[in-house]
Design a protein around this motif. Sequence first.
Motif, PDB file in Angstrom:
ATOM      1  N   PRO A  74       1.093  -0.800   0.164  1.00  0.00           N
ATOM      2  CA  PRO A  74       0.498  -0.443  -0.158  1.00  0.00           C
ATOM      3  C   PRO A  74       0.777   1.589  -0.023  1.00  0.00           C
ATOM      4  O   PRO A  74       1.935   1.481   0.682  1.00  0.00           O
ATOM      5  CB  PRO A  74      -0.337   0.251   1.541  1.00  0.00           C
ATOM      6  N   PRO A  76       1.397   5.256   0.061  1.00  0.00           N
ATOM      7  CA  PRO A  76       0.279   6.554   2.235  1.00  0.00           C
ATOM      8  C   PRO A  76      -0.494   6.676   1.898  1.00  0.00           C
ATOM      9  O   PRO A  76      -0.965   7.376   0.215  1.00  0.00           O
ATOM     10  CB  PRO A  76       2.018   7.331   2.009  1.00  0.00           C
ATOM     11  N   ARG A  77      -1.116   7.816   2.355  1.00  0.00           N
ATOM     12  CA  ARG A  77      -2.351   8.048   2.436  1.00  0.00           C
ATOM     13  C   ARG A  77      -2.908   9.310   3.097  1.00  0.00           C
ATOM     14  O   ARG A  77      -1.903   9.425   3.775  1.00  0.00           O
ATOM     15  CB  ARG A  77      -3.705   7.349   2.651  1.00  0.00           C
ATOM     16  N   ARG A  78      -3.739  10.027   2.549  1.00  0.00           N
ATOM     17  CA  ARG A  78      -4.171  10.912   3.336  1.00  0.00           C
ATOM     18  C   ARG A  78      -5.541  11.316   4.333  1.00  0.00           C
ATOM     19  O   ARG A  78      -6.008  10.693   3.978  1.00  0.00           O
ATOM     20  CB  ARG A  78      -4.417  12.166   2.280  1.00  0.00           C
ATOM     21  N   TYR A  79      -5.306  11.265   5.488  1.00  0.00           N
ATOM     22  CA  TYR A  79      -6.354  10.887   6.440  1.00  0.00           C
ATOM     23  C   TYR A  79      -7.091  13.041   6.710  1.00  0.00           C
ATOM     24  O   TYR A  79      -6.458  12.757   7.573  1.00  0.00           O
ATOM     25  CB  TYR A  79      -5.817  10.280   6.927  1.00  0.00           C
ATOM     26  N   ASP A 148       2.008  -2.804   9.062  1.00  0.00           N
ATOM     27  CA  ASP A 148       2.125  -1.500   8.363  1.00  0.00           C
ATOM     28  C   ASP A 148       3.819  -2.092   7.618  1.00  0.00           C
ATOM     29  O   ASP A 148       4.572  -1.881   9.270  1.00  0.00           O
ATOM     30  CB  ASP A 148       1.544  -0.432   8.615  1.00  0.00           C
ATOM     31  N   SER A 184       6.736  -0.291  -3.332  1.00  0.00           N
ATOM     32  CA  SER A 184       5.840   1.106  -2.742  1.00  0.00           C
ATOM     33  C   SER A 184       6.749   2.431  -1.776  1.00  0.00           C
ATOM     34  O   SER A 184       7.615   1.878  -0.435  1.00  0.00           O
ATOM     35  CB  SER A 184       5.077   1.240  -1.770  1.00  0.00           C
ATOM     36  N   THR A 187       3.534   3.247   3.941  1.00  0.00           N
ATOM     37  CA  THR A 187       2.298   3.956   4.630  1.00  0.00           C
ATOM     38  C   THR A 187       3.015   5.314   5.380  1.00  0.00           C
ATOM     39  O   THR A 187       2.136   5.738   5.438  1.00  0.00           O
ATOM     40  CB  THR A 187       1.674   2.990   5.160  1.00  0.00           C
ATOM     41  N   TYR A 210       4.907  11.596   1.117  1.00  0.00           N
ATOM     42  CA  TYR A 210       4.411  10.893   2.090  1.00  0.00           C
ATOM     43  C   TYR A 210       2.997  12.455   3.119  1.00  0.00           C
ATOM     44  O   TYR A 210       3.519  14.212   3.696  1.00  0.00           O
ATOM     45  CB  TYR A 210       5.120  10.389   3.864  1.00  0.00           C
ATOM     46  N   THR A 276      -2.421   1.581   9.711  1.00  0.00           N
ATOM     47  CA  THR A 276      -2.917   2.434   8.726  1.00  0.00           C
ATOM     48  C   THR A 276      -5.160   1.548   9.555  1.00  0.00           C
ATOM     49  O   THR A 276      -6.057   2.612   9.292  1.00  0.00           O
ATOM     50  CB  THR A 276      -3.022   1.665   7.526  1.00  0.00           C
ATOM     51  N   SER A 280      -8.386   4.603  10.591  1.00  0.00           N
ATOM     52  CA  SER A 280      -9.500   4.176   8.707  1.00  0.00           C
ATOM     53  C   SER A 280     -10.840   4.195   9.289  1.00  0.00           C
ATOM     54  O   SER A 280     -10.727   3.960  10.511  1.00  0.00           O
ATOM     55  CB  SER A 280      -9.272   3.080   8.698  1.00  0.00           C
TER      56      SER A 280
END
Length: 280
Positions: A74, A76-79, A148, A184, A187, A210, A276, A280
């Motif tokens: 996976p 990185p994601r923005r929260y 993770d 990747s 995360t 990131y 994560t 989430s």
Amino acid sequence: MTPIDRRRALRTAAGAAVAGALATSCADGGGPARPPADRAAPDRALPGRTASPGPGTGPGTPVARPAGRPPAAPAPRRYPGRPDQITHGPGDRDRVALTFHGGGDPATADAVLAEAERAGARITVLAVGEWLDAHPRLARRILDGGHDLGNHTMRHLAVNGLPEAEAYTEITACADRLRRLTGSIGTWFRASRTQTATPLVVRLARRAGYPHVLSYDLDSLDSTSPGAPAVTRAVAERIRPGSVVSLHFGYADTVAALPVLLDDLHRRGLRAVTTTELLS
């Protein structure tokens, strides 16, 4: 198996492998000992060469995958609504995140991963780039266990005090290692040798891909080698729903404390999940 039996089994299995870990350190913020990741490791691999994990069928063994290139990890994601620097998760759910600084003797990493998986827990590993170079198989081992995997800089230097260009290279060099091994950049990014990244390091991490820097709100102090009971107390007395806990690979105290800590979380109705999942 009772908690006591499980702790005895873990100590027996890890005994010889972690006996020397107390003499080493992966402490953010320094200390008299240096982390094993800062030294030449006995099984150091050439950069880019991935050692395949040995066969195994017991608890904690990664799930076998079909032959061919493994799926990319996976990204990185923005929260939305979360700050650039995250120290904890929601306090209204029964979840906590145990985060481990990835360095030191790989035997302690294997022992921690196996114990977490036996207990049905998932963790977050922030890996040092040099450690990944030395032990490349652990990147896929961590991911295949459902955990993770993130970036803890290339050389585990005090990143807040570095010039801008050097600090950025520390972040991107580790990101490159992660990308090469997993597809990747990981995360998460966590600054090295500090609990809180400076605004500059936060900006550099964002430039590297990131959206957030992962900090923590609870330090186990395991990097001071205070003994397993002290590590357990440091966490048990302060952990709350949503806590992000700082722990380390490379320490026998941490390996010995983990079964007791996980049992304590279970009694409280708290689940150890990846960061994560926590957010989430």
